[in-house]
Design an enzyme around this catalytic site. Structure first.
Site, short mmCIF file in Angstrom:
data_model
loop_
_atom_site.label_atom_id
_atom_site.label_comp_id
_atom_site.label_asym_id
_atom_site.label_seq_id
_atom_site.Cartn_x
_atom_site.Cartn_y
_atom_site.Cartn_z
N ILE A 19 0.79 -1.24 -0.01
CA ILE A 19 0.00 0.01 -0.01
C ILE A 19 0.77 1.31 0.19
O ILE A 19 0.66 2.34 -0.79
CB ILE A 19 -0.87 0.10 1.26
CG1 ILE A 19 -1.97 -1.25 0.95
CG2 ILE A 19 -1.53 1.35 1.31
CD1 ILE A 19 -2.95 -1.47 2.37
N ASP A 38 11.20 3.20 5.15
CA ASP A 38 10.83 1.71 5.34
C ASP A 38 12.14 1.33 6.38
O ASP A 38 13.23 2.11 6.33
CB ASP A 38 10.97 0.93 4.28
CG ASP A 38 10.08 -0.28 4.20
OD1 ASP A 38 8.98 -0.26 3.97
OD2 ASP A 38 10.82 -1.16 4.60
N ASP A 61 12.37 3.34 11.10
CA ASP A 61 11.83 2.42 12.02
C ASP A 61 10.73 3.41 12.79
O ASP A 61 11.30 4.08 13.84
CB ASP A 61 13.09 1.90 13.04
CG ASP A 61 12.43 0.75 13.98
OD1 ASP A 61 11.24 0.85 14.21
OD2 ASP A 61 13.33 0.31 14.93
N VAL A 62 9.47 3.03 12.57
CA VAL A 62 8.67 3.90 13.42
C VAL A 62 8.39 3.63 14.84
O VAL A 62 7.87 4.60 15.53
CB VAL A 62 7.40 3.85 12.79
CG1 VAL A 62 7.31 4.09 11.35
CG2 VAL A 62 6.77 2.19 13.11
N SER A 140 -7.82 0.28 9.57
CA SER A 140 -8.34 -0.84 8.85
C SER A 140 -9.94 -0.90 9.30
O SER A 140 -10.37 -0.38 10.21
CB SER A 140 -7.56 -2.03 9.75
OG SER A 140 -8.38 -3.32 9.62
N TYR A 153 -4.62 -7.07 17.04
CA TYR A 153 -4.63 -6.19 15.92
C TYR A 153 -5.57 -5.18 15.87
O TYR A 153 -5.42 -3.92 15.55
CB TYR A 153 -4.40 -6.91 14.43
CG TYR A 153 -4.67 -6.14 13.38
CD1 TYR A 153 -3.35 -5.83 12.66
CD2 TYR A 153 -5.79 -6.21 12.60
CE1 TYR A 153 -3.26 -4.89 11.52
CE2 TYR A 153 -5.58 -5.31 11.24
CZ TYR A 153 -4.31 -4.89 10.82
OH TYR A 153 -4.39 -4.00 9.62
N LYS A 157 -5.77 -0.93 16.14
CA LYS A 157 -6.62 -0.14 15.23
C LYS A 157 -7.85 0.65 15.82
O LYS A 157 -7.87 1.96 15.41
CB LYS A 157 -7.22 -1.20 14.07
CG LYS A 157 -5.93 -1.57 13.25
CD LYS A 157 -5.12 -0.84 12.67
CE LYS A 157 -3.91 -1.18 11.77
NZ LYS A 157 -2.98 -0.26 11.17
N VAL A 186 -6.74 -6.24 2.29
CA VAL A 186 -6.09 -5.80 1.02
C VAL A 186 -5.07 -6.64 0.54
O VAL A 186 -4.62 -7.63 1.36
CB VAL A 186 -5.21 -4.34 1.40
CG1 VAL A 186 -4.83 -3.78 -0.10
CG2 VAL A 186 -6.41 -3.26 1.80
#
Length: 277
Positions: A19, A38, A61-62, A140, A153, A157, A186
């Protein structure tokens, strides 16, 4: 495609593939100047070279404050102040809640929730000072639904939607827009082996188009497919027993769907073994 995007400085997290790559592609094709981050700086730079227009790739690296700050500083040094931040990085472990490894739990919270919080906290003050800017977060359908097998997960979200709802009110009147894109399943590596339920399988281009569109026509919540949002709200008006029956028909059981999926196992082993953006 409208030229409203021409000249915008856009930063995309998790932008080397899937995405994120398609979002970067569509922004660049529309004339924006893009920096993709990334975990693999090499992959980000390779992707940047493959895309049209002005695109740079950086390591990001978030889950690391200094890394995220460096990514945004590099973007500004190369292209100028960030007009649009797309929080796209995410990871997902699927399976029964009581077999989820603690490392998977921690990783999803760190990337999916804290990574978004970190990005908003780092970029929003500068946007507020300039009285303009847009933060788009790829969440999501699990922000509203909770498929079996995606408990943590879905929690991350749900948390993203709750966090952004509060921050949006704090930023009201400042010129800074917030948007949450909530797609169903997705066709990416993150969703490999999972089922779509009653909704169709989406393509990364569907999500990228929604991001482009929300910059043109700002709004807070965007569901993909569009009918999912209204249906979830309608289901919420039903008595619990009827709501459960309706959602069980529409929402896939991902525990059953991913059981014995070698591709799913390979993805999860990789994202649990090393940080993934």
């Amino acid at each position: 495609m409208k030229r409203i995007h021409a000249g915008l400085v856009v930063a995309v997290t998790g932008g080397a593939a899937g995405i994120g790559r398609e979002i970067a592609h569509q922004f660049a094709a529309a004339g924006a100047r893009v920096c993709i981050g990334d975990l693999s700086g090499h992959d980000a730079r390779v992707t940047a070279r493959q895309l049209p227009g002005t695109v740079h790739g950086c390591e990001l690296d978030v889950t690391d404050e200094r890394s995220f700050h460096s990514f945004l500083a590099t973007t500004e040094a190369l292209l100028g102040p960030v007009d649009v931040l797309v929080n796209n990085a995410g990871v997902m472990w699927v399976g029964a809640f009581d077999s989820e490894p603690d490392t998977a739990t921690a990783r999803m919270i760190a990337v999916n929730l804290h990574g978004v919080i970190r990005g908003v906290r780092l970029v929003a003050p500068g946007m507020r000072a300039r009285k303009r800017g847009h933060i788009v977060t790829i969440a999501s359908a699990a922000s509203r639904l909770s498929p079996p097998g995606e408990a943590t997960y879905a929690a991350t979200k749900h948390g993203v939607l709750g966090y952004l709802t509060a921050v949006r009110e704090e930023l009201r009147g400042t010129g800074v827009q917030l948007s949450v894109i909530m797609p169903g399943v997705v066709d990416t590596e993150l969703a490999v082996g999972t089922a779509t339920g009653a909704a169709k399988l989406l393509d990364p281009t569907d999500v990228a188009r929604a991001v482009i569109d929300v910059i043109e026509r700002p709004r807070f919540e965007v569901s993909l497919p569009a009918y999912v949002g209204p249906l979830v709200h309608l289901a919420g008006l039903l008595p619990q027993r009827l709501r459960d029956l309706a959602l069980r028909r529409a929402v896939p059981d991902q525990v059953a769907a991913t059981r014995s999926s070698a591709a799913r196992t390979a993805y999860e082993n990789r994202v649990l073994r090393e940080p993934d953006a």
